[in-house]
Design an enzyme around this catalytic site. Structure first.
Site, PDB file in Angstrom:
ATOM      1  CE  LYS A 168      -3.942  -2.044   2.471  1.00  0.00           C
ATOM      2  NZ  LYS A 168      -4.657  -2.164   3.749  1.00  0.00           N
TER       3      LYS A 168
ATOM      4  CD  GLN B 108      -3.869  -4.291   6.773  1.00  0.00           C
ATOM      5  OE1 GLN B 108      -3.774  -3.297   6.076  1.00  0.00           O
ATOM      6  NE2 GLN B 108      -4.426  -5.405   6.352  1.00  0.00           N
TER       7      GLN B 108
ATOM      8  CG  ASP C 168     -10.067  -0.090   5.009  1.00  0.00           C
ATOM      9  OD1 ASP C 168      -9.714  -0.428   3.864  1.00  0.00           O
ATOM     10  OD2 ASP C 168      -9.500  -0.491   6.037  1.00  0.00           O
TER      11      ASP C 168
END
Length: 287
Positions: free
Chosen positions: A51, A95, A118
């Site tokens: 990422k 995460q 997200d």
């Protein structure tokens, strides 16, 4: 036919790099993503590195906050409060999965929804459900729609889509996105009766059930477009391991019209759509 997720993601990143340059030129803003990693899960570490690497490659700023596995929930919430209030940070990603002593729902709810790249915050889920513009949509479902359109074209109207899986991360949001594309949508799951027969009706079949090679060839309509979201590691006869999806690829590929391979299908699109969400959040911060 294989749907090339790597190529589609590469093309999307090229488009996003242009948007980043325009934001810097027109507004003096460089989109910034901050990722929080709690613990040392190897798969999460690799994913976070990818990422950050891809974020920087298109001209964005990215940093990582690494916290030990025994970090308390209140301490993590304090980090989020600081990031929420930092005007130079446009995207925040925690995460997952988190250590078991931390309540993921509490952490997700604590992220500023305007920085929730997200797309898991209830505010963004509600915006998606209501069909509102400006919602930050979960990354994997966004990628699924893009890959379906790569094969079927931009107009998915009238297609019957069957989604196997009802998670908040993939199943439900991808169903909402398919409805926005004017598809007729069926959400199936482990307790669906006559599941093979339901799947046989699908023009677009999205498999997000989390079971290796679950979807068999006789479940798939001739010529259907199959989007395989699954990532499962299985043992081979040689004593090694390999990644497979939720679809029995070798037997389905000859029957369907197009299919996303695993790896190389939906996975690359997930990170590309994360970058897209961060840029969207940066744009919204100046509009």
């Amino acid at each position: 036919m294989n749907i090339d997720g790597k190529l589609t993601a590469k093309n999307l990143r090229a488009e996003l790099a242009v948007e980043v340059a325009e934001l810097k030129s027109n507004y003096g803003i460089q989109p910034k993503l901050t990722v929080i990693l709690v613990g040392e899960d190897p798969a999460s570490q690799v994913y976070v590195r990818n990422k950050i690497k891809q974020t920087q490659e298109i001209g964005m700023i990215s940093d990582e906050i690494k916290l030990p596995a025994d970090t308390g929930q209140e301490e993590l919430l304090k980090y989020l409060e600081h990031l929420n209030n930092d005007r130079n940070i446009h995207g925040i990603l925690v995460q997952l999965p988190l250590p078991k002593h931390i309540d993921e729902s509490v952490i997700i709810a604590a992220i500023n929804p305007n920085k929730d790249v997200d797309g898991f915050h209830a505010m963004n889920s509600g915006r998606l459900f209501n069909g509102e513009t400006g919602a930050l949509v979960p990354c994997t479902p966004q990628g699924c729609i893009m890959l379906a359109k790569q094969h079927l074209g931009s107009d998915l109207s009238g297609k019957h889509a069957v989604v196997i899986g009802r998670s908040n991360i993939v199943g439900k949001p991808v169903a909402m996105l398919l409805l926005q594309e004017n598809c007729t949508v069926t959400i199936a799951h482990s307790r669906t009766k006559n599941l093979p027969e339901v799947c046989q009706q699908a023009d677009i079949l999205v498999a997000a059930v989390g079971i290796a090679e679950f979807v068999k060839a006789d479940w798939v309509k001739e010529g259907a477009t199959v989007i395989d979201v699954g990532i499962n590691r299985i043992s081979t006869e040689e004593g090694k391991t390999k990644l497979v999806g939720d679809v029995d690829f070798d037997n389905v590929v000859g029957k369907c019209g197009a299919i996303t391979p695993v790896p190389g299908g939906v996975g690359p699109m997930t990170i590309a759509c994360l970058l897209k969400n961060t840029i969207t959040a940066a744009k919204q911060s100046v509009c």
